[in-house]
Design a protein around this motif. Structure first.
Motif, PDB file in Angstrom:
ATOM      1  N   SER A   9       0.831  -1.203   0.000  1.00  0.00           N
ATOM      2  CA  SER A   9       0.000   0.000   0.000  1.00  0.00           C
ATOM      3  C   SER A   9       0.871   1.261   0.000  1.00  0.00           C
ATOM      4  O   SER A   9       0.590   2.228  -0.721  1.00  0.00           O
ATOM      5  CB  SER A   9      -0.930  -0.015   1.210  1.00  0.00           C
ATOM      6  OG  SER A   9      -1.716   1.138   1.239  1.00  0.00           O
ATOM      7  N   GLN A  10       1.937   1.248   0.785  1.00  0.00           N
ATOM      8  CA  GLN A  10       2.858   2.383   0.826  1.00  0.00           C
ATOM      9  C   GLN A  10       3.585   2.551  -0.505  1.00  0.00           C
ATOM     10  O   GLN A  10       3.774   3.672  -0.986  1.00  0.00           O
ATOM     11  CB  GLN A  10       3.868   2.210   1.956  1.00  0.00           C
ATOM     12  CG  GLN A  10       3.256   2.341   3.332  1.00  0.00           C
ATOM     13  CD  GLN A  10       4.202   1.910   4.450  1.00  0.00           C
ATOM     14  OE1 GLN A  10       5.176   1.188   4.227  1.00  0.00           O
ATOM     15  NE2 GLN A  10       3.894   2.342   5.663  1.00  0.00           N
ATOM     16  N   SER A  11       3.964   1.443  -1.120  1.00  0.00           N
ATOM     17  CA  SER A  11       4.639   1.488  -2.414  1.00  0.00           C
ATOM     18  C   SER A  11       3.727   2.074  -3.492  1.00  0.00           C
ATOM     19  O   SER A  11       4.156   2.890  -4.311  1.00  0.00           O
ATOM     20  CB  SER A  11       5.090   0.084  -2.842  1.00  0.00           C
ATOM     21  OG  SER A  11       6.046  -0.416  -1.958  1.00  0.00           O
ATOM     22  N   ILE A  12       2.472   1.655  -3.480  1.00  0.00           N
ATOM     23  CA  ILE A  12       1.499   2.161  -4.453  1.00  0.00           C
ATOM     24  C   ILE A  12       1.320   3.667  -4.274  1.00  0.00           C
ATOM     25  O   ILE A  12       1.340   4.421  -5.250  1.00  0.00           O
ATOM     26  CB  ILE A  12       0.161   1.410  -4.317  1.00  0.00           C
ATOM     27  CG1 ILE A  12       0.333  -0.045  -4.725  1.00  0.00           C
ATOM     28  CG2 ILE A  12      -0.930   2.083  -5.140  1.00  0.00           C
ATOM     29  CD1 ILE A  12      -0.799  -0.953  -4.298  1.00  0.00           C
ATOM     30  N   SER A  13       1.185   4.104  -3.041  1.00  0.00           N
ATOM     31  CA  SER A  13       1.032   5.533  -2.763  1.00  0.00           C
ATOM     32  C   SER A  13       2.262   6.322  -3.190  1.00  0.00           C
ATOM     33  O   SER A  13       2.148   7.398  -3.797  1.00  0.00           O
ATOM     34  CB  SER A  13       0.778   5.773  -1.272  1.00  0.00           C
ATOM     35  OG  SER A  13      -0.446   5.220  -0.893  1.00  0.00           O
ATOM     36  N   GLN A  14       3.432   5.789  -2.898  1.00  0.00           N
ATOM     37  CA  GLN A  14       4.671   6.470  -3.276  1.00  0.00           C
ATOM     38  C   GLN A  14       4.799   6.562  -4.793  1.00  0.00           C
ATOM     39  O   GLN A  14       5.176   7.611  -5.325  1.00  0.00           O
ATOM     40  CB  GLN A  14       5.881   5.740  -2.697  1.00  0.00           C
ATOM     41  CG  GLN A  14       7.195   6.430  -3.027  1.00  0.00           C
ATOM     42  CD  GLN A  14       8.400   5.670  -2.483  1.00  0.00           C
ATOM     43  OE1 GLN A  14       8.276   4.771  -1.666  1.00  0.00           O
ATOM     44  NE2 GLN A  14       9.572   6.050  -2.955  1.00  0.00           N
ATOM     45  N   TYR A  16       2.356   6.557  -7.011  1.00  0.00           N
ATOM     46  CA  TYR A  16       1.352   7.506  -7.501  1.00  0.00           C
ATOM     47  C   TYR A  16       1.835   8.942  -7.290  1.00  0.00           C
ATOM     48  O   TYR A  16       1.744   9.774  -8.197  1.00  0.00           O
ATOM     49  CB  TYR A  16       0.013   7.270  -6.802  1.00  0.00           C
ATOM     50  CG  TYR A  16      -1.093   8.109  -7.382  1.00  0.00           C
ATOM     51  CD1 TYR A  16      -1.708   7.742  -8.573  1.00  0.00           C
ATOM     52  CD2 TYR A  16      -1.512   9.276  -6.762  1.00  0.00           C
ATOM     53  CE1 TYR A  16      -2.705   8.514  -9.128  1.00  0.00           C
ATOM     54  CE2 TYR A  16      -2.509  10.057  -7.305  1.00  0.00           C
ATOM     55  CZ  TYR A  16      -3.104   9.678  -8.491  1.00  0.00           C
ATOM     56  OH  TYR A  16      -4.103  10.457  -9.041  1.00  0.00           O
ATOM     57  N   GLU A  17       2.367   9.239  -6.125  1.00  0.00           N
ATOM     58  CA  GLU A  17       2.892  10.576  -5.842  1.00  0.00           C
ATOM     59  C   GLU A  17       4.048  10.923  -6.780  1.00  0.00           C
ATOM     60  O   GLU A  17       4.145  12.046  -7.270  1.00  0.00           O
ATOM     61  CB  GLU A  17       3.347  10.674  -4.390  1.00  0.00           C
ATOM     62  CG  GLU A  17       2.212  10.675  -3.394  1.00  0.00           C
ATOM     63  CD  GLU A  17       2.695  10.609  -1.954  1.00  0.00           C
ATOM     64  OE1 GLU A  17       3.843  10.997  -1.675  1.00  0.00           O
ATOM     65  OE2 GLU A  17       1.896  10.166  -1.111  1.00  0.00           O
ATOM     66  N   CYS A  20       2.659  11.782 -10.119  1.00  0.00           N
ATOM     67  CA  CYS A  20       2.059  13.122 -10.068  1.00  0.00           C
ATOM     68  C   CYS A  20       3.129  14.198 -10.232  1.00  0.00           C
ATOM     69  O   CYS A  20       2.892  15.227 -10.876  1.00  0.00           O
ATOM     70  CB  CYS A  20       1.316  13.334  -8.753  1.00  0.00           C
ATOM     71  SG  CYS A  20      -0.231  12.427  -8.621  1.00  0.00           S
ATOM     72  N   THR A  34      11.983   6.049  -7.598  1.00  0.00           N
ATOM     73  CA  THR A  34      11.430   5.405  -6.398  1.00  0.00           C
ATOM     74  C   THR A  34      12.402   4.483  -5.677  1.00  0.00           C
ATOM     75  O   THR A  34      12.169   4.135  -4.525  1.00  0.00           O
ATOM     76  CB  THR A  34      10.192   4.560  -6.765  1.00  0.00           C
ATOM     77  OG1 THR A  34      10.580   3.547  -7.698  1.00  0.00           O
ATOM     78  CG2 THR A  34       9.074   5.419  -7.335  1.00  0.00           C
ATOM     79  N   LEU A  48      -2.086   0.171  -9.807  1.00  0.00           N
ATOM     80  CA  LEU A  48      -2.579   1.478 -10.271  1.00  0.00           C
ATOM     81  C   LEU A  48      -3.307   1.355 -11.605  1.00  0.00           C
ATOM     82  O   LEU A  48      -4.306   2.045 -11.836  1.00  0.00           O
ATOM     83  CB  LEU A  48      -1.432   2.475 -10.378  1.00  0.00           C
ATOM     84  CG  LEU A  48      -0.852   2.958  -9.052  1.00  0.00           C
ATOM     85  CD1 LEU A  48       0.391   3.818  -9.284  1.00  0.00           C
ATOM     86  CD2 LEU A  48      -1.900   3.732  -8.251  1.00  0.00           C
ATOM     87  N   LYS A  53      -6.005   4.304 -12.581  1.00  0.00           N
ATOM     88  CA  LYS A  53      -5.340   5.562 -12.244  1.00  0.00           C
ATOM     89  C   LYS A  53      -4.163   5.833 -13.177  1.00  0.00           C
ATOM     90  O   LYS A  53      -3.722   6.965 -13.301  1.00  0.00           O
ATOM     91  CB  LYS A  53      -4.848   5.535 -10.798  1.00  0.00           C
ATOM     92  CG  LYS A  53      -5.970   5.519  -9.788  1.00  0.00           C
ATOM     93  CD  LYS A  53      -5.437   5.538  -8.382  1.00  0.00           C
ATOM     94  CE  LYS A  53      -6.584   5.575  -7.387  1.00  0.00           C
ATOM     95  NZ  LYS A  53      -6.087   5.598  -6.006  1.00  0.00           N
TER      96      LYS A  53
END
Length: 68
Positions: A9-14, A16-17, A20, A34, A48, A53
């Protein structure tokens, strides 16, 4: 949530950020941004894409990952 799920979950969020911030990127560019290993980056990208996304596009014979 178990440790592996939390890490993913943290990897996916990182990821995505990162997308962005940098916009469209190749796999190698995302790895440099990353510091993810192949498997971790693949799983995060797949997640993602599954969530609609991110999409994958071929531009001039290069595969890019782009936010929707």
């Amino acid at each position: 949530m178990n440790t592996l799920s939390l890490k993913m979950s943290q990897s996916i969020s990182q990821l995505y950020e990162t997308l962005c911030q940098v916009g469209r990127s190749t796999f190698a560019e995302l790895q440099r941004a990353t510091n993810f290993q192949d498997t971790e980056l693949c799983l995060a990208l797949c997640s993602l894409m599954h969530e609609n996304k991110v999409y994958q596009a071929r531009i001039s014979n290069t595969i890019y990952y782009i936010l929707k």
